[in-house]
Design a protein around this motif. Structure first.
Motif, mmCIF file in Angstrom:
data_model
loop_
_atom_site.group_PDB
_atom_site.id
_atom_site.type_symbol
_atom_site.label_atom_id
_atom_site.label_comp_id
_atom_site.label_asym_id
_atom_site.label_seq_id
_atom_site.Cartn_x
_atom_site.Cartn_y
_atom_site.Cartn_z
ATOM 1 N N LEU A 48 0.828 -1.215 0.000
ATOM 2 C CA LEU A 48 0.000 0.000 0.000
ATOM 3 C C LEU A 48 0.859 1.260 0.000
ATOM 4 N N ALA A 49 1.920 1.263 0.801
ATOM 5 C CA ALA A 49 2.806 2.433 0.848
ATOM 6 C C ALA A 49 3.454 2.670 -0.512
ATOM 7 N N LEU A 50 3.891 1.591 -1.170
ATOM 8 C CA LEU A 50 4.532 1.760 -2.471
ATOM 9 C C LEU A 50 3.541 2.153 -3.553
ATOM 10 N N LEU A 51 2.328 1.642 -3.479
ATOM 11 C CA LEU A 51 1.324 2.050 -4.461
ATOM 12 C C LEU A 51 0.982 3.529 -4.296
ATOM 13 N N VAL A 52 0.858 3.975 -3.058
ATOM 14 C CA VAL A 52 0.628 5.401 -2.805
ATOM 15 C C VAL A 52 1.812 6.214 -3.316
ATOM 16 N N LEU A 53 3.025 5.742 -3.028
ATOM 17 C CA LEU A 53 4.230 6.425 -3.500
ATOM 18 C C LEU A 53 4.262 6.477 -5.028
ATOM 19 N N GLY A 54 3.885 5.390 -5.681
ATOM 20 C CA GLY A 54 3.854 5.359 -7.139
ATOM 21 C C GLY A 54 2.856 6.346 -7.714
ATOM 22 N N VAL A 55 1.663 6.401 -7.127
ATOM 23 C CA VAL A 55 0.635 7.335 -7.602
ATOM 24 C C VAL A 55 1.066 8.780 -7.366
ATOM 25 N N ILE A 56 1.595 9.048 -6.191
ATOM 26 C CA ILE A 56 2.078 10.405 -5.897
ATOM 27 C C ILE A 56 3.223 10.774 -6.849
ATOM 28 N N SER A 57 4.061 9.816 -7.180
ATOM 29 C CA SER A 57 5.165 10.076 -8.109
ATOM 30 C C SER A 57 4.640 10.426 -9.502
ATOM 31 N N ALA A 84 8.677 12.461 1.919
ATOM 32 C CA ALA A 84 8.121 11.957 3.178
ATOM 33 C C ALA A 84 7.525 10.558 3.000
ATOM 34 N N THR A 85 6.815 10.362 1.909
ATOM 35 C CA THR A 85 6.217 9.051 1.640
ATOM 36 C C THR A 85 7.301 8.000 1.414
ATOM 37 N N ALA A 86 8.361 8.362 0.715
ATOM 38 C CA ALA A 86 9.460 7.428 0.461
ATOM 39 C C ALA A 86 10.178 7.052 1.758
ATOM 40 N N ILE A 87 10.332 8.006 2.653
ATOM 41 C CA ILE A 87 10.956 7.694 3.949
ATOM 42 C C ILE A 87 10.088 6.699 4.715
ATOM 43 N N GLY A 88 8.789 6.934 4.734
ATOM 44 C CA GLY A 88 7.876 6.004 5.402
ATOM 45 C C GLY A 88 7.894 4.631 4.755
ATOM 46 N N ALA A 89 7.888 4.593 3.427
ATOM 47 C CA ALA A 89 7.915 3.315 2.716
ATOM 48 C C ALA A 89 9.227 2.573 2.969
ATOM 49 N N THR A 90 10.318 3.302 3.062
ATOM 50 C CA THR A 90 11.607 2.677 3.351
ATOM 51 C C THR A 90 11.590 2.017 4.725
ATOM 52 N N TYR A 91 11.008 2.691 5.691
ATOM 53 C CA TYR A 91 10.914 2.121 7.041
ATOM 54 C C TYR A 91 10.062 0.848 7.033
ATOM 55 N N ILE A 92 8.915 0.911 6.366
ATOM 56 C CA ILE A 92 8.052 -0.272 6.288
ATOM 57 C C ILE A 92 8.773 -1.392 5.541
#
Length: 160
Positions: free
Chosen positions: A88-97, A120-128
């Protein structure tokens, strides 16, 4: 190639991709280079797409681990849960990108703010992604397991 081995091959792509994309974005923001920032967006989109493939191959990997008989149902369940959040985090990151790329191409002033949201989203996705990676390693590497609350199926079978 066996689908369980395929999972081990492709599951690193989204995790590594988001880390590389994050580093590229930081460099692009620091140097104020549009082509570097746009490259990071492409890397994030690629990572989002590869996360779908990793999820798709995960079910067969789970079956293979269960057939082996040396697994923890608890760890597999935790890994599945974390993987869903990462997807979900990566899909959100992809859409935002994608949105950021469009805003950038239109030369809107909001582009810099969109890059901050991407960051900010990439930092969160990296942590997850780190959590997902750790939980995946714990399935086959009992020496790195920290929790004493994990039920190991192999132990149960040999004791009864």
């Amino acid at each position: 190639m066996e689908s369980s081995r395929l999972h081990l091959l492709v599951d690193h792509l989204p995790i590594t991709g988001v880390i590389i994309g994050l580093l590229v974005l930081i460099v692009g923001l620091a140097l104020r280079r549009d082509e570097v920032k746009i490259t990071s967006l492409g890397i994030f989109i690629f990572s989002a797409l590869t996360s779908l493939f990793a999820l798709y191959t995960g079910e067969n990997a789970e079956k293979a681990v269960k057939e082996d008989g040396n697994f923890s149902e608890t760890l597999i369940h935790m890994h599945e849960e974390y993987s869903t959040y990462f997807l979900l985090a990566l899909l959100v990151l992809g859409v935002i990108s994608i949105i950021t790329y469009i805003v950038h191409l239109k030369k809107l002033k909001a582009a810099i703010y969109m890059y901050i949201v991407v960051l900010a989203t990439a930092i969160g996705a990296t942590y997850i992604g780190h959590i997902v990676s750790t939980s995946g390693r714990q399935i086959h590497h009992p020496e790195i397991r920290r929790s004493k609350n994990v039920i190991d199926v192999k132990t149960i079978r040999t004791n009864h």
